[in-house]
Motif scaffolding. Sequence first.
Motif, PDB file in Angstrom:
ATOM      1  N   ILE A   1       0.851  -1.200   0.000  1.00  0.00           N
ATOM      2  CA  ILE A   1       0.000   0.000   0.000  1.00  0.00           C
ATOM      3  C   ILE A   1       0.885   1.248   0.000  1.00  0.00           C
ATOM      4  N   PRO A   2       0.841   2.071  -1.042  1.00  0.00           N
ATOM      5  CA  PRO A   2       1.625   3.317  -1.036  1.00  0.00           C
ATOM      6  C   PRO A   2       1.116   4.256   0.055  1.00  0.00           C
ATOM      7  N   GLN A   3       2.010   4.800   0.864  1.00  0.00           N
ATOM      8  CA  GLN A   3       1.576   5.637   1.988  1.00  0.00           C
ATOM      9  C   GLN A   3       0.796   6.868   1.532  1.00  0.00           C
ATOM     10  N   HIS A   4       1.136   7.397   0.347  1.00  0.00           N
ATOM     11  CA  HIS A   4       0.485   8.644  -0.087  1.00  0.00           C
ATOM     12  C   HIS A   4      -1.004   8.482  -0.395  1.00  0.00           C
ATOM     13  N   ILE A   5      -1.513   7.253  -0.457  1.00  0.00           N
ATOM     14  CA  ILE A   5      -2.969   7.107  -0.657  1.00  0.00           C
ATOM     15  C   ILE A   5      -3.729   7.180   0.669  1.00  0.00           C
ATOM     16  N   LEU A   6      -2.987   7.125   1.778  1.00  0.00           N
ATOM     17  CA  LEU A   6      -3.623   7.124   3.105  1.00  0.00           C
ATOM     18  C   LEU A   6      -3.781   8.546   3.639  1.00  0.00           C
ATOM     19  N   PRO A   7      -4.793   8.781   4.471  1.00  0.00           N
ATOM     20  CA  PRO A   7      -5.054  10.129   4.979  1.00  0.00           C
ATOM     21  C   PRO A   7      -4.066  10.582   6.049  1.00  0.00           C
ATOM     22  N   GLU A   8      -4.014  11.887   6.246  1.00  0.00           N
ATOM     23  CA  GLU A   8      -3.257  12.463   7.362  1.00  0.00           C
ATOM     24  C   GLU A   8      -4.050  12.211   8.645  1.00  0.00           C
ATOM     25  N   VAL A   9      -3.346  11.910   9.731  1.00  0.00           N
ATOM     26  CA  VAL A   9      -4.022  11.574  10.988  1.00  0.00           C
ATOM     27  C   VAL A   9      -4.090  12.801  11.898  1.00  0.00           C
ATOM     28  N   LYS A  10      -5.315  13.124  12.345  1.00  0.00           N
ATOM     29  CA  LYS A  10      -5.563  14.309  13.175  1.00  0.00           C
ATOM     30  C   LYS A  10      -6.148  13.905  14.526  1.00  0.00           C
TER      31      LYS A  10
END
Length: 496
Positions: free
Chosen positions: A209-218
């Motif tokens: 899974i490429p990390q850039h497809i995952l959301p930023e965590v808030k």
Amino acid sequence: MQKKFILSLDQGTSSSRSLLFDKNALIIAVQQKEFNQYYPHPGWVEHDPKEIWESQINTAKTLIRKSKIKPAEIAAVGIANQRETIVLWDKKTGEPVYNAIVWQDKRTADFCKKLHNIGWSDYIKKNTGLIIDSYFSATKIHWILQNIPGVKEKAEKGEILAGTIDTWLIWKLTSGKLHITDYSNASRTMLFNISTLQWDKKLLGLFEIPQHILPEVKGTSEIVGVTDPKILGTEIPISGIAGDQQAALFGQTCLSKGTAKNTYGTGCFMLMNTGEKMVESHSGLVTTIAWEINNKINYALEGSVFIAGAAIKWLRDALHLIRSANQTEKIANETEDTEEIYVVPAFTGLGAPYWDMYARGAILGLTQGVTDKHIIRSTLESLAYQTMDVLKAMEKDSGIQLKALNVDGGASVNNFLMQFQANILNVDVIRPENVETTALGAALLAGLATNFWSMEEIIKKRKIEKVFHPFMEETKRIKLYNGWKKAVEKAKGWQQ
């Protein structure tokens, strides 16, 4: 304009709901819309992401219109969502590349077994707090990337976005400006390191899974952005995001270590707040992030029962034994016992503490004296037995003996079930006035971040409706529970 309300979006497994809360944390209005469940193959469960969005935004718009309020009077939006369900969509067009794969889905069970066999269990448990199971999001993302033509290549080029349902809703609410999630949802993906609070690069590699497809965590309670004014008529801060069970834990004000709640929804979910310390489970539970507020993480132990309210729905929709869920209380009270039959509703396998993806539902102990009424009562009791399984594991892991269990969710309004739950657990069962604690939790988190409420006000606002005290004899309790455990053993491993 004076800010008078919090809008809570409660996106669940079978319906989308919007609720309006006033300054006293009371529900002013509710709108709900069920949406379709898709079962393309045995064990597969899917939702249409566009239908989820449309059902959710339409309930919000209808709520505002029917309540005759102005959007500018809404102080903030809070979101609680069905967890682990995953959506992948095209970054440019916003079109989903495939249906949402739902938390109940079992299509990756064999892949999970393979990961376990090649030795990934300890690493995943230590770093994510979770056990390898098709329940969690990672293998679902992997499946879409591997099985839907062209998606993997587009993902590698940065043309695909992925996220749990909170991420999808926020992306839509902000017209594509925000691609984010919160710590509670991230911790359910089997990709997030709950110690370092980062996406785990080793696991991203494992699942390709490429990390850039995952959301930023808030944070769970912080202003992360505002809604596009075209969506609801004005910009409204989005300031509360939590997975539904963590939202319910907050809504029950289980804010201190050792407090616990059980939600009776489609599934049954028991969470115990373990404070700022991560407690590793050795009894079939998972360790998860409860929330992040003001840069502080609270952890929880969790036991997930896959089928709870869904078993009542099965009685109604598949077996046609009842016309509505509320009939079950009267029928159970009028039926002296279960004729010693046990319904094990393992329709999609068994969750905590068994984690058997291959278990299937069973009715054990049938004789000619058994009627539809016994099956109804036994199905209700199965929710209490499954909760007992989780509670015993939780007490063992935490070293804390529960004095009481806070309850909420649709089936918690059933007095027969709650009394039987108290009896079989031998602890008080406490039901609040507002059993909509998932939606309430999302609202409280949103209101806290926007100073609509203080933490002290939140604690004061909780009101108890009823306490169920146990009165069952110990010998009977032991006999009943032993029968349940025997029945579960028969249902295990059925599909293998």
